[in-house]
Design a protein around this motif. Structure first.
Motif, PDB file in Angstrom:
ATOM      1  N   VAL A 195       6.256  -0.888  -8.436  1.00  0.00           N
ATOM      2  CA  VAL A 195       5.191  -1.463  -7.608  1.00  0.00           C
ATOM      3  C   VAL A 195       4.145  -0.399  -7.311  1.00  0.00           C
ATOM      4  O   VAL A 195       4.324   0.793  -7.579  1.00  0.00           O
ATOM      5  CB  VAL A 195       5.759  -2.018  -6.283  1.00  0.00           C
ATOM      6  CG1 VAL A 195       6.809  -3.078  -6.558  1.00  0.00           C
ATOM      7  CG2 VAL A 195       6.343  -0.900  -5.413  1.00  0.00           C
ATOM      8  N   TRP A 196       3.051  -0.854  -6.732  1.00  0.00           N
ATOM      9  CA  TRP A 196       2.029   0.062  -6.234  1.00  0.00           C
ATOM     10  C   TRP A 196       2.099   0.057  -4.720  1.00  0.00           C
ATOM     11  O   TRP A 196       2.088  -0.997  -4.084  1.00  0.00           O
ATOM     12  CB  TRP A 196       0.636  -0.379  -6.685  1.00  0.00           C
ATOM     13  CG  TRP A 196      -0.451   0.553  -6.262  1.00  0.00           C
ATOM     14  CD1 TRP A 196      -0.844   1.704  -6.862  1.00  0.00           C
ATOM     15  CD2 TRP A 196      -1.289   0.402  -5.109  1.00  0.00           C
ATOM     16  NE1 TRP A 196      -1.871   2.296  -6.180  1.00  0.00           N
ATOM     17  CE2 TRP A 196      -2.166   1.515  -5.093  1.00  0.00           C
ATOM     18  CE3 TRP A 196      -1.384  -0.551  -4.092  1.00  0.00           C
ATOM     19  CZ2 TRP A 196      -3.131   1.702  -4.100  1.00  0.00           C
ATOM     20  CZ3 TRP A 196      -2.341  -0.379  -3.098  1.00  0.00           C
ATOM     21  CH2 TRP A 196      -3.189   0.746  -3.118  1.00  0.00           C
ATOM     22  N   ASP A 234       0.629   1.657  -1.062  1.00  0.00           N
ATOM     23  CA  ASP A 234      -0.455   2.388  -0.398  1.00  0.00           C
ATOM     24  C   ASP A 234      -0.141   2.493   1.086  1.00  0.00           C
ATOM     25  O   ASP A 234       0.370   1.548   1.691  1.00  0.00           O
ATOM     26  CB  ASP A 234      -1.789   1.666  -0.593  1.00  0.00           C
ATOM     27  CG  ASP A 234      -2.949   2.469  -0.021  1.00  0.00           C
ATOM     28  OD1 ASP A 234      -2.909   3.712  -0.126  1.00  0.00           O
ATOM     29  OD2 ASP A 234      -3.878   1.866   0.539  1.00  0.00           O
ATOM     30  N   VAL A 260       0.916  -1.272   2.152  1.00  0.00           N
ATOM     31  CA  VAL A 260       0.556  -2.366   1.260  1.00  0.00           C
ATOM     32  C   VAL A 260       1.333  -2.179  -0.040  1.00  0.00           C
ATOM     33  O   VAL A 260       1.267  -1.120  -0.669  1.00  0.00           O
ATOM     34  CB  VAL A 260      -0.958  -2.384   0.972  1.00  0.00           C
ATOM     35  CG1 VAL A 260      -1.285  -3.507  -0.012  1.00  0.00           C
ATOM     36  CG2 VAL A 260      -1.750  -2.559   2.259  1.00  0.00           C
ATOM     37  N   ARG A 287       2.082  -3.864  -3.792  1.00  0.00           N
ATOM     38  CA  ARG A 287       1.624  -4.815  -4.796  1.00  0.00           C
ATOM     39  C   ARG A 287       2.515  -4.729  -6.032  1.00  0.00           C
ATOM     40  O   ARG A 287       2.914  -3.647  -6.451  1.00  0.00           O
ATOM     41  CB  ARG A 287       0.174  -4.530  -5.208  1.00  0.00           C
ATOM     42  CG  ARG A 287      -0.847  -4.751  -4.109  1.00  0.00           C
ATOM     43  CD  ARG A 287      -2.258  -4.724  -4.685  1.00  0.00           C
ATOM     44  NE  ARG A 287      -3.256  -4.956  -3.660  1.00  0.00           N
ATOM     45  CZ  ARG A 287      -3.897  -3.996  -3.005  1.00  0.00           C
ATOM     46  NH1 ARG A 287      -3.635  -2.721  -3.299  1.00  0.00           N
ATOM     47  NH2 ARG A 287      -4.788  -4.278  -2.084  1.00  0.00           N
ATOM     48  N   GLY A 288       2.807  -5.900  -6.588  1.00  0.00           N
ATOM     49  CA  GLY A 288       3.635  -5.954  -7.780  1.00  0.00           C
ATOM     50  C   GLY A 288       4.241  -7.325  -7.942  1.00  0.00           C
ATOM     51  O   GLY A 288       3.835  -8.289  -7.272  1.00  0.00           O
ATOM     52  N   GLU A 289       5.211  -7.461  -8.831  1.00  0.00           N
ATOM     53  CA  GLU A 289       5.925  -8.722  -9.003  1.00  0.00           C
ATOM     54  C   GLU A 289       6.704  -9.046  -7.734  1.00  0.00           C
ATOM     55  O   GLU A 289       7.154  -8.152  -7.016  1.00  0.00           O
ATOM     56  CB  GLU A 289       6.883  -8.631 -10.197  1.00  0.00           C
ATOM     57  CG  GLU A 289       6.195  -8.412 -11.540  1.00  0.00           C
ATOM     58  CD  GLU A 289       5.375  -9.607 -11.969  1.00  0.00           C
ATOM     59  OE1 GLU A 289       5.728 -10.747 -11.569  1.00  0.00           O
ATOM     60  OE2 GLU A 289       4.384  -9.405 -12.702  1.00  0.00           O
ATOM     61  N   ARG A 290       6.869 -10.347  -7.485  1.00  0.00           N
ATOM     62  CA  ARG A 290       7.491 -10.781  -6.232  1.00  0.00           C
ATOM     63  C   ARG A 290       8.858 -10.128  -6.010  1.00  0.00           C
ATOM     64  O   ARG A 290       9.146  -9.597  -4.945  1.00  0.00           O
ATOM     65  CB  ARG A 290       7.633 -12.305  -6.210  1.00  0.00           C
ATOM     66  CG  ARG A 290       8.179 -12.864  -4.895  1.00  0.00           C
ATOM     67  CD  ARG A 290       8.367 -14.364  -4.996  1.00  0.00           C
ATOM     68  NE  ARG A 290       7.100 -15.031  -5.241  1.00  0.00           N
ATOM     69  CZ  ARG A 290       6.275 -15.407  -4.271  1.00  0.00           C
ATOM     70  NH1 ARG A 290       6.585 -15.176  -3.011  1.00  0.00           N
ATOM     71  NH2 ARG A 290       5.156 -16.030  -4.571  1.00  0.00           N
ATOM     72  N   VAL A 327       8.502  -6.409  -5.332  1.00  0.00           N
ATOM     73  CA  VAL A 327       7.959  -6.165  -3.991  1.00  0.00           C
ATOM     74  C   VAL A 327       9.052  -6.310  -2.941  1.00  0.00           C
ATOM     75  O   VAL A 327       9.142  -5.519  -1.994  1.00  0.00           O
ATOM     76  CB  VAL A 327       6.795  -7.126  -3.691  1.00  0.00           C
ATOM     77  CG1 VAL A 327       6.417  -7.089  -2.209  1.00  0.00           C
ATOM     78  CG2 VAL A 327       5.575  -6.771  -4.545  1.00  0.00           C
TER      79      VAL A 327
END
Length: 208
Positions: free
Chosen positions: A9-10, A12, A25, A27-30, A33
């Motif tokens: 995931v990303w 932040d 925060v 972000r990525g596939e459900r 995440v």
């Protein structure tokens, strides 16, 4: 960075200028995440402990073969559960981890306990004279009763160690109670409407 590397995931992180509150925060596939969120919470939240009662006779279901069931719960929730050893005179287990993980682990363990503790076995005694009425032709009456109450009813084994009048009923508490009521109702009705007579048949006629 280790969370991002492990889950793909990303992530932040930011800090509020006024409240100095951290914000994350992801972000990525459900699915990724969700895993990253659990990893993050396990790292930043203050660890807690909670106790849960695991009766000795149900402990094997929580542990699973080779301890794999409990290991799976621990891996999924990122918690650690200390289960009493067989020689310990205690049923208290301790779950440790972040608050969310502990709650998830506790719910998983309680679901296992409920699933196995809900099944009970009761014994009811029925005179052998009336057992055929409970079974019915081709065991249809017995099968119908078991399906209606979601129970398993075991008849005494011919020549077995149990008394010839003993029936065992296994299932959840409601189903077992309902099955026993039905059994006793059939027996009561047959006692009131049937008569037992004794006939003497010569030995030479037994084959007929």
């Amino acid at each position: 960075t280790d969370i991002m590397a492990a889950t793909g995931v990303w992530l932040d992180v930011s800090v509020s200028r006024w409240s100095r509150q951290l914000s994350f925060v992801i972000r990525g596939e459900r699915g990724d995440v969700a895993v990253a969120r659990r990893l993050l919470l396990s790292k930043i939240c203050v660890p807690i402990e909670t106790e849960i009662l695991i009766p000795a006779d149900l402990r094997r279901y929580v542990l699973g073969p080779g301890g794999k069931t409990l290991q799976g719960i621990s891996t999924e929730t990122l918690t650690r559960t200390r289960v009493p050893r067989p020689e310990d005179d205690s049923d208290v287990a301790v779950i440790s981890g972040d608050a969310e993980g502990v709650a998830l682990a506790r719910a998983a363990i309680e679901a296992i306990l409920l699933a196995h503790a809900a099944r009970i076995t009761e014994v009811v005694h029925v005179d052998r004279l009336y057992q055929p009425f409970l079974v019915g032709p081709r065991q249809e009456a017995l099968q119908g009763l078991m399906e209606a109450t979601r129970t398993r009813i075991a008849l005494p084994t011919p020549g077995g160690p149990e008394p010839p009048t003993q029936l065992t009923v296994t299932g959840d508490a409601v189903g077992v109670a309902s099955a026993i009521r039905s059994i006793l109702s059939v027996v009561s009705e047959k006692k009131a409407t049937t008569t037992t007579i004794t006939l003497t048949v010569k030995k030479g006629l037994h084959r007929f």
